[in-house]
Design an enzyme around this catalytic site. Structure first.
Site, mmCIF file in Angstrom:
data_model
loop_
_atom_site.group_PDB
_atom_site.id
_atom_site.type_symbol
_atom_site.label_atom_id
_atom_site.label_comp_id
_atom_site.label_asym_id
_atom_site.label_seq_id
_atom_site.Cartn_x
_atom_site.Cartn_y
_atom_site.Cartn_z
ATOM 1 C CG ASP A 281 -2.229 0.825 0.841
ATOM 2 O OD1 ASP A 281 -2.166 1.643 -0.098
ATOM 3 O OD2 ASP A 281 -3.250 0.676 1.514
HETATM 4 C C1 NOJ Z 1 -3.989 3.903 -0.072
HETATM 5 C C2 NOJ Z 1 -5.185 2.993 0.041
HETATM 6 O O1 NOJ Z 1 -5.155 2.305 1.270
HETATM 7 C C3 NOJ Z 1 -5.257 1.996 -1.083
HETATM 8 O O2 NOJ Z 1 -6.450 1.270 -0.960
HETATM 9 C C4 NOJ Z 1 -5.183 2.685 -2.400
HETATM 10 O O3 NOJ Z 1 -5.307 1.763 -3.444
HETATM 11 C C5 NOJ Z 1 -3.850 3.420 -2.484
HETATM 12 N N1 NOJ Z 1 -3.777 4.395 -1.427
HETATM 13 C C6 NOJ Z 1 -3.674 4.110 -3.821
HETATM 14 O O4 NOJ Z 1 -4.550 5.158 -3.933
#
Ligand code: NOJ
Length: 748
Positions: A281
């Protein structure tokens, strides 16, 4: 004969797929052999495009140069064929011309916005959810996107957590079915088709159980809970062929998911045999330093790559440390090769090596994002997602003959609010295509109906100066529709809240309107279960409209006037108070089960609050009524290799045609470890015309009776078992409204 032909057909298709995979694997190796270590590490590096940020930004003006040097494998948040083409052109200037992957959070639609995932889950309509993901993929792929960071398949039982809006609710069975449908929808027939995008099951794992509902928080849970509740939707996503997984921000029992070898390497890539790749993430590799599990970026990179995180989203730990780790002999190149292979394989499968620009067709982009069919589907799915919570004296549906309707509230004329969190603003498209609730009502009523509007109040704040105007228009009307709720960005990532009441003075406005004596229909717009006891107890009719997307207004009008009979049911329990959280239906009974009485006689209750939700999991009304009868089991005892058929008769006893979601729950009465009071094990969504009767059948197999139990007191390793004994089978209209019960026995 037909069967034999389909088996042969299936075998041929499978052989073809294996052959294709093999040749793709060979192609991957032929590229890998040409790559320098720096280029390999580049493939594991993903940057945010600067167009939009969905996480903390690291300023980096040298992205183009790095792409040219083969130091970047993927970008996220790049939208549109023009922009993706221009980045891809730069990648084509690199030594090996390895195409970039473009990833994006296409969560509930691209330009056409569907209901937020939690709302869609309320439809319990798997085909509908697959279709909305299909359309989202069609539009996104036409706009240059190869990969969506969806579906989020985290089970969520805490409505304080802002991301509850992004999943399918509290239940692992329903959640698994939905995860499967959404992955199928995004990926279509096969990766490589120009309208298919890679799905990404996220956040692996247990992110939805963040303590206190605080985003990014720790998770502490037993293996049993992990395997029984939190992992099944991930397994379902994998079974559907999810090309990628994303790990999560949380630690699980002290080990950050990003550096968690058991989760990623042992379970996902080992036991489950996942052949795709895992992306971290946003920044989560570097964040392991904050977790306190590693000292610095160098150790963070080591931990993540060893644990099985293949791609680094935005932390730069891989880029800055992997080469040194190899040099220091802390990791082998083969570990990096494995990650690179997984990523290159997907690039081959997507057809990007054949044509890096195949998703960059501007003419197709315009055609797909403006496809009027998509809006039609969005309207249907939005209407399917609206939950009728209350309908005293059949106030709804409203008559189309009404002379005057007052439409009041801060959300009536809103446009973008209807899209909810994780919407996408497609470059060059303004918000006018979104159908506001006002416009939807205008589209619905004829020239003889006068619509009056007043805002009444804001979503937040204590200003009541608009009340008088609202009361004035209410008094002139036969019916009042009041649209209240959260702002769309009050739920979503980093939107956890300790107070989940309807904000501001909106319920005060309702109170004032009710005092006029006019019938008031309340629409509640939200990304989570809110607490709204005053509304629940006093408003005669309530529709929970969540955030329904770009066709919200039309869909709401369809339901208000009965052109669509509401059929949705809650995929998550609605609490009476935050004090009850976490609240979910499949709890254990405890040694001193709570009772419904108020004596609280040394039992597992609150002294000051009911333990029951305001609205139960699986609850939702219709404009018609259904009667359940004649539950029959074809036998009362089954061996593990046998099955029981349960049949039940459902009759539409009302005057309107409608759909019902019939739920099957099972309770294992005695287990070697405690079993929940009930667990959803099947459901059917059926359509019945007024007066019609249908008999539906459920098949009970050993699978539906199995759970994760430790081997023995001395060996706590879990095994998936069905233990012989008595089971209760329940047919319900919700988890609390059990209509019929039967018992059966599993014998050795
Ligand atoms: C953080 C989020 O937790 C995740 O779900 C997302 O895909 C990414 N950012 C990219 O935006």
């Amino acid at each position: 004969m037909k069967n034999i032909i389909s088996v042969i057909f299936f075998i041929l298709i499978s052989i073809a797929a294996i052959a294709q995979r093999k040749s793709n694997a060979q192609k991957v190796d032929s590229v890998l052999i040409l790559m320098t270590l720096e280029e390999k590490i580049g493939q594991l590096n993903q940057y945010n495009d600067d167009w939009k940020a969905t996480g903390p930004v690291t300023i980096d003006n040298k992205k183009a140069d790095q792409i040219r040097l083969g130091q970047v494998g993927s970008l996220l948040n790049t939208l549109g064929t023009e922009r993706t083409r221009s980045w891809q052109n730069i990648a084509m200037q690199s030594r090996l011309k390895i195409p970039l992957l473009f990833g994006q959070d296409v969560v509930h639609g691209f330009k056409t916005t569907f209901p937020i995932p939690l709302a869609e889950a309320a439809s319990w309509d798997l085909d509908a959810m697959q279709l909305s993901a299909r359309i989202a993929a069609t539009e996104a792929s036409a706009s240059g996107i190869h990969w969506t960071f969806a579906p989020m398949v985290d089970i969520a039982r805490d409505p304080r957590w802002g991301r509850v809006m992004e999943g399918a609710g509290e239940d692992p069975y329903l959640g698994s079915k939905i995860a499967y449908a959404r992955v199928k929808g995004f990926q279509g027939t096969q990766l490589g088709d120009v309208n298919a995008v890679m799905a990404c099951a996220k956040h692996f794992a247990a992110y939805g159980a963040a303590i206190g509902g605080r985003d990014y928080n720790s998770v502490d849970m037993s293996d049993r809970l992990l395997w029984e509740v939190y992992l099944p939707p991930f397994k379902a996503a994998l079974d559907a062929g999810a090309a990628t997984f994303m790990n999560s921000f949380n630690d699980l029992n002290g080990v950050p998911a990003t550096g968690n070898k058991i989760l990623q390497r042992d379970i996902l890539k080992g036991k489950w045999g996942f052949t795709g790749f895992v992306v971290s993430d946003w920044g989560s590799i570097g964040e392991m330093i904050n977790h306190g599990n590693v000292k610095n970026d160098y150790e963070a990179a080591w931990s993540a790559i060893t644990a099985g995180s293949d791609m680094d989203m935005e932390s730069r730990c891989y880029k800055n440390n992997l080469a040194q780790l190899v040099k220091d002999k802390k990791i082998t190149v083969s570990l990096i090769d494995d990650a690179v292979r997984r990523i290159l394989l997907k690039k081959f499968e997507l057809g990007l090596f054949d044509d890096p620009f195949r998703f960059c067709n501007a003419e197709r982009e315009q055609r797909e994002i403006n496809n009027p069919e998509h809006a039609k589907v969005a309207r249907e799915i939005a209407a399917k997602s609206i939950v009728l919570l209350k309908n005293t004296n059949s106030l709804l549906p409203l008559s189309k003959q009404l002379k005057t309707i007052a439409f009041i509230g801060p959300l009536v004329k809103a446009l973008k609010q209807n899209k909810g969190f994780w919407d996408i603003e497609v470059p060059g498209v303004d918000s006018n295509f979104i159908v506001s609730q006002w416009e939807g009502l205008q589209n619905k009523v004829g020239a003889n109906t006068q619509l009056l509007y007043a805002k009444g109040c804001d979503i937040e704040g204590d200003d009541q100066s608009g009340f008088d105007e609202a009361l004035e228009v209410a008094k002139q009307s036969e019916v009042v529709i009041l649209s209240i709720g959260e702002r769309r960005d009050m739920s979503g990532e980093a939107k956890s809240r300790s107070n989940i009441n309807i904000p501001g003075v909106q319920e005060e406005l309702l109170k004032a309107l009710l005092a006029t004596g006019k019938p008031v229909v309340v629409l509640i717009n939200s990304g989570r279960p809110l607490v709204f006891n005053y509304t629940a107890d006093h408003a005669p009719a309530i529709l929970y409209t969540w955030w329904l997307g770009s066709e919200a207004g039309n869909a709401i009008a369809d339901v208000l006037f009965g052109d669509v009979n509401p059929s949705a049911k809650l995929p998550i329990s609605f609490p009476v108070s935050v004090g009850q959280i976490p609240i979910y239906y499949s709890h254990f009974n405890t040694g001193r089960p709570a009772t419904n009485d108020s004596s609280h006689n040394y039992n597992s209750s609150y002294n000051d609050l009911s333990i029951f939700p305001k609205y139960a999991f699986g609850f939702g009304l219709s404009y018609t009524s259904f009667v359940y009868s004649n539950l029959q089991l074809n036998k009362k005892k089954m061996k593990k290799n046998e099955q029981i058929e349960a049949s039940v008769t459902i009759t539409n006893t009302g005057k309107a045609d409608g759909e019902d979601i019939v739920q099957l729950y099972i309770r294992d009465e005695v287990g070697s470890i405690a079993r929940p009071v009930k667990e959803l094990k099947d459901f059917r969504k059926i359509k019945l015309n007024a007066g019609e009767t249908k008999t539906i059948r459920f098949i009970i197999t050993k699978e539906k009776l199995s759970f994760y139990a430790p081997h023995s007191v001395n060996n706590q390793q879990l095994q998936w078992v069905a233990e012989p004994g008595d089971f209760e089978l329940m047919i319900g209209a919700s988890a609390e409204d059990i209509k019929l019960r039967a018992r059966f026995e599993l014998i050795k």
